[in-house]
Design a protein around this motif. Structure first.
Motif, short mmCIF file in Angstrom:
data_model
loop_
_atom_site.label_atom_id
_atom_site.label_comp_id
_atom_site.label_asym_id
_atom_site.label_seq_id
_atom_site.Cartn_x
_atom_site.Cartn_y
_atom_site.Cartn_z
N ASP A 76 0.81 -1.22 0.00
CA ASP A 76 0.00 0.00 0.00
C ASP A 76 0.85 1.27 0.00
OD1 ASP A 76 -2.47 -1.32 -0.07
OD2 ASP A 76 -2.51 -1.53 2.11
N ASP A 77 2.04 1.21 -0.64
CA ASP A 77 2.88 2.41 -0.67
C ASP A 77 3.33 2.81 -2.07
OD1 ASP A 77 4.78 0.46 -1.22
OD2 ASP A 77 6.01 0.88 0.54
N THR A 78 2.73 2.20 -3.09
CA THR A 78 2.99 2.56 -4.49
C THR A 78 1.72 2.28 -5.28
OG1 THR A 78 5.31 1.92 -4.28
CG2 THR A 78 4.47 2.12 -6.52
N VAL A 79 1.43 3.14 -6.26
CA VAL A 79 0.28 2.89 -7.11
C VAL A 79 0.72 2.82 -8.57
CG1 VAL A 79 -1.42 3.92 -5.54
CG2 VAL A 79 -0.31 5.37 -7.24
N LEU A 80 -0.02 2.04 -9.33
CA LEU A 80 0.14 1.95 -10.78
C LEU A 80 -1.16 2.47 -11.36
CD1 LEU A 80 1.37 0.90 -13.48
CD2 LEU A 80 0.30 -1.28 -12.96
N ILE A 81 -1.06 3.52 -12.16
CA ILE A 81 -2.27 4.11 -12.75
C ILE A 81 -2.19 3.95 -14.26
CG2 ILE A 81 -3.67 6.18 -12.98
CD1 ILE A 81 -2.46 7.17 -10.36
N LYS A 82 -3.18 3.27 -14.80
CA LYS A 82 -3.27 3.13 -16.25
C LYS A 82 -4.13 4.27 -16.76
CE LYS A 82 -2.43 -1.79 -16.34
NZ LYS A 82 -2.74 -3.05 -17.02
N VAL A 83 -3.61 4.97 -17.77
CA VAL A 83 -4.25 6.20 -18.24
C VAL A 83 -4.46 6.21 -19.74
CG1 VAL A 83 -3.21 7.54 -16.37
CG2 VAL A 83 -2.08 7.47 -18.60
N GLU A 84 -5.34 7.10 -20.16
CA GLU A 84 -5.39 7.53 -21.55
C GLU A 84 -4.59 8.82 -21.59
OE1 GLU A 84 -8.46 9.44 -24.80
OE2 GLU A 84 -9.29 8.35 -23.09
N GLN A 85 -3.49 8.83 -22.32
CA GLN A 85 -2.64 10.01 -22.41
C GLN A 85 -3.16 10.88 -23.54
OE1 GLN A 85 0.16 11.04 -20.42
NE2 GLN A 85 -0.39 12.87 -21.57
N VAL A 86 -3.91 11.90 -23.18
CA VAL A 86 -4.50 12.81 -24.16
C VAL A 86 -3.45 13.83 -24.60
CG1 VAL A 86 -6.32 14.52 -24.55
CG2 VAL A 86 -6.78 12.51 -23.13
N GLY A 87 -3.31 14.03 -25.89
CA GLY A 87 -2.36 15.01 -26.40
C GLY A 87 -1.04 14.40 -26.83
N GLY A 88 -0.78 13.15 -26.44
CA GLY A 88 0.37 12.45 -26.97
C GLY A 88 1.65 12.47 -26.17
N ALA A 89 1.83 13.41 -25.21
CA ALA A 89 3.10 13.48 -24.50
C ALA A 89 2.88 13.48 -22.99
CB ALA A 89 3.88 14.72 -24.90
N ALA A 90 3.62 12.61 -22.30
CA ALA A 90 3.58 12.58 -20.84
C ALA A 90 4.75 13.33 -20.23
CB ALA A 90 3.58 11.13 -20.34
N CYS A 91 5.82 13.50 -20.97
CA CYS A 91 7.05 14.07 -20.43
C CYS A 91 7.11 15.58 -20.63
CB CYS A 91 8.26 13.42 -21.09
SG CYS A 91 9.83 13.95 -20.38
N HIS A 92 7.55 16.30 -19.61
CA HIS A 92 7.66 17.76 -19.71
C HIS A 92 8.73 18.21 -20.70
CE1 HIS A 92 10.98 17.04 -16.94
NE2 HIS A 92 11.44 18.23 -17.27
N THR A 93 9.57 17.26 -21.14
CA THR A 93 10.56 17.60 -22.16
C THR A 93 10.00 17.44 -23.57
OG1 THR A 93 11.49 15.37 -22.23
CG2 THR A 93 12.46 16.92 -20.65
N GLY A 94 8.71 17.07 -23.67
CA GLY A 94 8.05 16.98 -24.96
C GLY A 94 7.95 15.59 -25.56
N TYR A 95 8.47 14.59 -24.88
CA TYR A 95 8.42 13.22 -25.39
C TYR A 95 7.17 12.51 -24.89
CZ TYR A 95 13.19 13.73 -27.04
OH TYR A 95 14.31 14.16 -27.71
N ARG A 96 6.75 11.48 -25.62
CA ARG A 96 5.57 10.69 -25.23
C ARG A 96 5.77 10.10 -23.84
NH1 ARG A 96 0.98 8.49 -25.61
NH2 ARG A 96 0.63 6.29 -25.24
N SER A 97 6.93 9.54 -23.57
CA SER A 97 7.27 8.93 -22.29
C SER A 97 8.49 9.61 -21.70
CB SER A 97 7.58 7.44 -22.51
OG SER A 97 8.15 6.86 -21.36
N CYS A 98 8.55 9.65 -20.39
CA CYS A 98 9.76 10.16 -19.73
C CYS A 98 10.94 9.21 -19.96
CB CYS A 98 9.52 10.31 -18.22
SG CYS A 98 8.35 11.63 -17.83
N PHE A 99 10.64 7.99 -20.36
CA PHE A 99 11.67 6.98 -20.60
C PHE A 99 11.96 6.90 -22.10
CE2 PHE A 99 9.41 6.01 -16.71
CZ PHE A 99 10.45 5.92 -15.81
N TYR A 100 12.44 8.00 -22.65
CA TYR A 100 12.69 8.11 -24.09
C TYR A 100 14.14 7.83 -24.46
CZ TYR A 100 14.31 12.82 -22.89
OH TYR A 100 14.97 13.88 -22.33
N ARG A 101 14.97 7.50 -23.45
CA ARG A 101 16.38 7.19 -23.70
C ARG A 101 16.68 5.78 -23.20
NH1 ARG A 101 19.10 11.83 -20.41
NH2 ARG A 101 17.56 11.02 -18.96
N CYS A 102 17.63 5.13 -23.84
CA CYS A 102 18.04 3.81 -23.36
C CYS A 102 19.57 3.76 -23.31
CB CYS A 102 17.48 2.69 -24.25
SG CYS A 102 18.24 2.55 -25.87
#
Length: 125
Positions: A76-102
């Motif tokens: 009870d100390d972490t949540v997983l939220i499944k969303v509809e990402q409206v607008g296409g980008a979740a990351c404040h740097t402009g990428y769809r995901s914050c995990f845009y680098r590998c």
């Protein structure tokens, strides 16, 4: 439901996943107020550790997150939220995901595509 906000100084990690594709979009933090606002509105709210304030995802960019499903971990100390990402980008740097680098052969490689220019949206990068 008694979520444990005390392990991380009053915050819960919130893993955000695209409900349709399963892609992990971001990790944010919620305080009790952000959690309650998320439940009440169906839009994901966070607590900004940098700005020390509550914020609703997309309030500036228009790239909002609509809650589809919420999962709680076993402690009870972490949540997983499944969303509809409206607008296409979740990351404040402009990428769809914050995990845009590998990490590839010891080097960081950008693998995502930028959806918007943060300079135009926020007036900064």
């Amino acid at each position: 439901m008694n979520l444990n906000f005390e392990k991380l100084d009053g915050l819960l990690p919130a893993i955000i996943q695209d409900a349709a594709t399963g892609e992990v979009l971001m990790l944010g933090f919620m305080n009790p107020e952000a959690w309650e606002k998320t439940l009440a509105t169906g839009r994901v709210h966070y607590f900004s550790r940098t700005r020390q304030k509550l914020w609703c995802k997309g309030e500036t960019s228009g790239h909002i997150q609509l809650v589809k499903e919420i999962y709680l971990d076993c402690d009870d100390d972490t949540v997983l939220i499944k969303v509809e990402q409206v607008g296409g980008a979740a990351c404040h740097t402009g990428y769809r995901s914050c995990f845009y680098r590998c990490l590839e052969k010891g080097a960081v490689k950008t693998v995502g595509v930028r959806v918007f220019d943060p300079q135009e949206v926020y007036g900064r990068e």
